[in-house]
Design a protein around this motif. Sequence first.
Motif, PDB file in Angstrom:
ATOM      1  N   PRO A 122      -4.535  -9.580  -2.282  1.00  0.00           N
ATOM      2  CA  PRO A 122      -4.136  -8.248  -3.131  1.00  0.00           C
ATOM      3  C   PRO A 122      -4.186  -7.054  -2.724  1.00  0.00           C
ATOM      4  N   ILE A 123      -5.070  -6.961  -1.407  1.00  0.00           N
ATOM      5  CA  ILE A 123      -5.173  -5.760  -0.847  1.00  0.00           C
ATOM      6  C   ILE A 123      -4.481  -5.524   0.670  1.00  0.00           C
ATOM      7  N   ASN A 124      -3.809  -6.577   0.654  1.00  0.00           N
ATOM      8  CA  ASN A 124      -2.987  -6.497   2.285  1.00  0.00           C
ATOM      9  C   ASN A 124      -1.765  -5.829   1.968  1.00  0.00           C
ATOM     10  N   TYR A 125      -1.983  -4.493   1.621  1.00  0.00           N
ATOM     11  CA  TYR A 125      -0.828  -3.704   1.540  1.00  0.00           C
ATOM     12  C   TYR A 125      -0.938  -2.285   2.533  1.00  0.00           C
ATOM     13  N   PHE A 126      -0.229  -1.836   2.989  1.00  0.00           N
ATOM     14  CA  PHE A 126      -0.273  -1.010   3.942  1.00  0.00           C
ATOM     15  C   PHE A 126       0.309   0.464   3.655  1.00  0.00           C
ATOM     16  N   PHE A 127      -0.526   1.402   3.998  1.00  0.00           N
ATOM     17  CA  PHE A 127      -0.242   2.907   3.787  1.00  0.00           C
ATOM     18  C   PHE A 127       0.115   3.530   5.240  1.00  0.00           C
ATOM     19  N   THR A 128       1.369   4.274   5.295  1.00  0.00           N
ATOM     20  CA  THR A 128       1.844   4.675   6.568  1.00  0.00           C
ATOM     21  C   THR A 128       2.231   6.140   6.269  1.00  0.00           C
ATOM     22  N   PHE A 129       1.789   7.072   7.248  1.00  0.00           N
ATOM     23  CA  PHE A 129       2.540   8.668   6.956  1.00  0.00           C
ATOM     24  C   PHE A 129       3.005   9.197   8.227  1.00  0.00           C
ATOM     25  N   PHE A 130       4.031   9.708   7.707  1.00  0.00           N
ATOM     26  CA  PHE A 130       5.052  10.253   8.689  1.00  0.00           C
ATOM     27  C   PHE A 130       4.832  11.940   8.671  1.00  0.00           C
ATOM     28  N   GLY A 131       4.364  12.413   9.840  1.00  0.00           N
ATOM     29  CA  GLY A 131       4.175  13.764   9.730  1.00  0.00           C
ATOM     30  C   GLY A 131       2.857  14.002   8.971  1.00  0.00           C
ATOM     31  N   GLU A 132       2.520  15.249   9.101  1.00  0.00           N
ATOM     32  CA  GLU A 132       1.675  15.741   8.032  1.00  0.00           C
ATOM     33  C   GLU A 132       2.046  17.149   7.118  1.00  0.00           C
ATOM     34  N   PRO A 133       1.314  16.946   5.757  1.00  0.00           N
ATOM     35  CA  PRO A 133       1.981  17.769   4.911  1.00  0.00           C
ATOM     36  C   PRO A 133       1.951  19.260   5.381  1.00  0.00           C
ATOM     37  N   ASN A 134       3.076  20.026   5.170  1.00  0.00           N
ATOM     38  CA  ASN A 134       3.187  21.222   5.235  1.00  0.00           C
ATOM     39  C   ASN A 134       4.531  21.832   4.628  1.00  0.00           C
ATOM     40  N   SER A 135       4.758  23.063   4.328  1.00  0.00           N
ATOM     41  CA  SER A 135       5.769  23.605   3.543  1.00  0.00           C
ATOM     42  C   SER A 135       7.035  23.795   4.364  1.00  0.00           C
ATOM     43  N   LYS A 136       7.013  23.760   5.854  1.00  0.00           N
ATOM     44  CA  LYS A 136       8.098  23.736   6.603  1.00  0.00           C
ATOM     45  C   LYS A 136       8.752  22.636   7.154  1.00  0.00           C
ATOM     46  N   GLU A 137       7.852  21.921   7.705  1.00  0.00           N
ATOM     47  CA  GLU A 137       8.352  20.546   8.327  1.00  0.00           C
ATOM     48  C   GLU A 137       8.481  19.421   7.422  1.00  0.00           C
ATOM     49  N   PRO A 138       9.591  18.503   7.632  1.00  0.00           N
ATOM     50  CA  PRO A 138       9.448  17.362   6.913  1.00  0.00           C
ATOM     51  C   PRO A 138       8.114  16.353   7.248  1.00  0.00           C
ATOM     52  N   TRP A 139       7.926  15.894   6.202  1.00  0.00           N
ATOM     53  CA  TRP A 139       6.760  14.683   6.228  1.00  0.00           C
ATOM     54  C   TRP A 139       6.895  13.722   5.262  1.00  0.00           C
ATOM     55  N   GLY A 140       6.131  12.614   5.025  1.00  0.00           N
ATOM     56  CA  GLY A 140       6.520  11.480   4.035  1.00  0.00           C
ATOM     57  C   GLY A 140       5.430  10.482   4.427  1.00  0.00           C
ATOM     58  N   TRP A 141       5.551   9.548   3.263  1.00  0.00           N
ATOM     59  CA  TRP A 141       4.568   8.353   3.399  1.00  0.00           C
ATOM     60  C   TRP A 141       5.178   7.151   2.562  1.00  0.00           C
ATOM     61  N   ARG A 142       4.605   6.275   2.962  1.00  0.00           N
ATOM     62  CA  ARG A 142       5.201   4.874   2.086  1.00  0.00           C
ATOM     63  C   ARG A 142       3.962   3.943   2.138  1.00  0.00           C
ATOM     64  N   LEU A 143       4.018   3.144   0.807  1.00  0.00           N
ATOM     65  CA  LEU A 143       3.303   1.972   0.458  1.00  0.00           C
ATOM     66  C   LEU A 143       4.129   0.840   0.560  1.00  0.00           C
ATOM     67  N   ASN A 144       3.808  -0.189   1.385  1.00  0.00           N
ATOM     68  CA  ASN A 144       4.519  -1.368   1.659  1.00  0.00           C
ATOM     69  C   ASN A 144       3.677  -2.665   1.819  1.00  0.00           C
ATOM     70  N   GLY A 145       4.302  -3.742   1.171  1.00  0.00           N
ATOM     71  CA  GLY A 145       3.527  -4.979   1.240  1.00  0.00           C
ATOM     72  C   GLY A 145       4.421  -6.146   0.649  1.00  0.00           C
ATOM     73  N   HIS A 146       4.079  -7.208   0.434  1.00  0.00           N
ATOM     74  CA  HIS A 146       4.704  -8.170  -0.152  1.00  0.00           C
ATOM     75  C   HIS A 146       5.271  -7.799  -1.517  1.00  0.00           C
ATOM     76  N   HIS A 147       6.749  -7.904  -1.496  1.00  0.00           N
ATOM     77  CA  HIS A 147       7.183  -7.457  -2.834  1.00  0.00           C
ATOM     78  C   HIS A 147       7.151  -5.980  -3.458  1.00  0.00           C
ATOM     79  N   LEU A 148       6.733  -5.169  -2.633  1.00  0.00           N
ATOM     80  CA  LEU A 148       6.480  -3.895  -2.997  1.00  0.00           C
ATOM     81  C   LEU A 148       6.811  -2.753  -1.799  1.00  0.00           C
ATOM     82  N   LEU A 149       7.734  -1.635  -2.148  1.00  0.00           N
ATOM     83  CA  LEU A 149       7.988  -0.623  -1.324  1.00  0.00           C
ATOM     84  C   LEU A 149       7.900   0.449  -2.035  1.00  0.00           C
ATOM     85  N   TRP A 150       7.402   1.400  -1.818  1.00  0.00           N
ATOM     86  CA  TRP A 150       7.405   2.926  -2.356  1.00  0.00           C
ATOM     87  C   TRP A 150       7.503   3.820  -1.278  1.00  0.00           C
TER      88      TRP A 150
END
Length: 343
Positions: A122-150
């Motif tokens: 139940p804790i074999n779920y992965f957080f990944t971040f793309f870029g770092e938060p700011n107001s001018k450039e794109p950035w994002g994050w996801r949570l992914n694992g078995h049967h789950l994607l945000w």
Amino acid sequence: MKKYLLLLTGLFLAFTPPAREPISKEMAAAVTAFIKTFDEEQRKLALYPFNDNERYVWYYTPVPRKGLSMKKMNPDQQKAAMALVKLAMSEQGYEKTTAIMDMENVLRVQENRPPNDTHRDPINYFFTFFGEPNSKEPWGWRLNGHHLLWQFSSLTGKVSGMTPTFLGSNPDIVRVDVPQKGKQILKKEAELGLALVNSLNSDQLTMALISETSPQEIFTTNVRKASIEKMEGIPFPKLTESQQKTFLALLDTYLNNYHVTLKNQQMDKLKKVGLDKLVFAWAGDRQPGFGPGKGQYYRIHGPTLLIEYDNAQNQANHTHTVVRDLTSDFGEDVLAEHYKSQH
């Protein structure tokens, strides 16, 4: 069209929870604070440039993934990770997320695995971040694992991408002798879909039924750009007023998983193209009638949105659902406009 909007407004006022504070600044602050707790090894695992192709890679099967697993976080970081998840979605969405993660414990028992098994964890779920938060450039994050994607994308200071989203459950209904026995995480998705298809008369069903055999999987799987060639099914205007309410309750079941700000962004898109452009399609065994225990598939399809539900595997006790924004999965439409303006 006015009638549809009045119906939509009334139904969604009933279903929509009270608004919270705007999410963009909260999410940026939470991600920034979380990343600051990473050591060098964790940063290497978790952080990618925003334009890295890894941003488009996701799976809903139990396979190796890239990112920072909760297993490699300390207890405080695990709490911060789940606080970020809770921030990004509604109470309903958070409850489904944690229940899906907990379903790994059920599979350990169901598959006779030892308590220390790591394949079902139940804790074999992965957080990944793309870029770092700011107001001018794109950035994002996801949570992914078995049967789950945000998947969330923030562009020019606004969280505008919230798909793909995948929620699944195996088993769909827990039948083994465990504390979760009787649990059905995606119960409303199943019940409202069946209620809608079973309310159709013969002429309506002729339009809605695309196959008398349920597929074994959602059609779009985990492809980068979701596409279904033909928009098949019964159009929203061909439903009775009562059926339209059921349809909208089903739609709302999926959109209510998100933070209210993100849900409203998606609803604004639907209103602009018009509810009359949405269709409902069904595939499944109808002898002697549609019901639990039989393979079931349905989708809600429109110019901007695709929702798929499939429950056919494991004797119709293994459910997959996905929400795809056909105009802006991964925030692509706003991203394209951003790069265009920068150029």
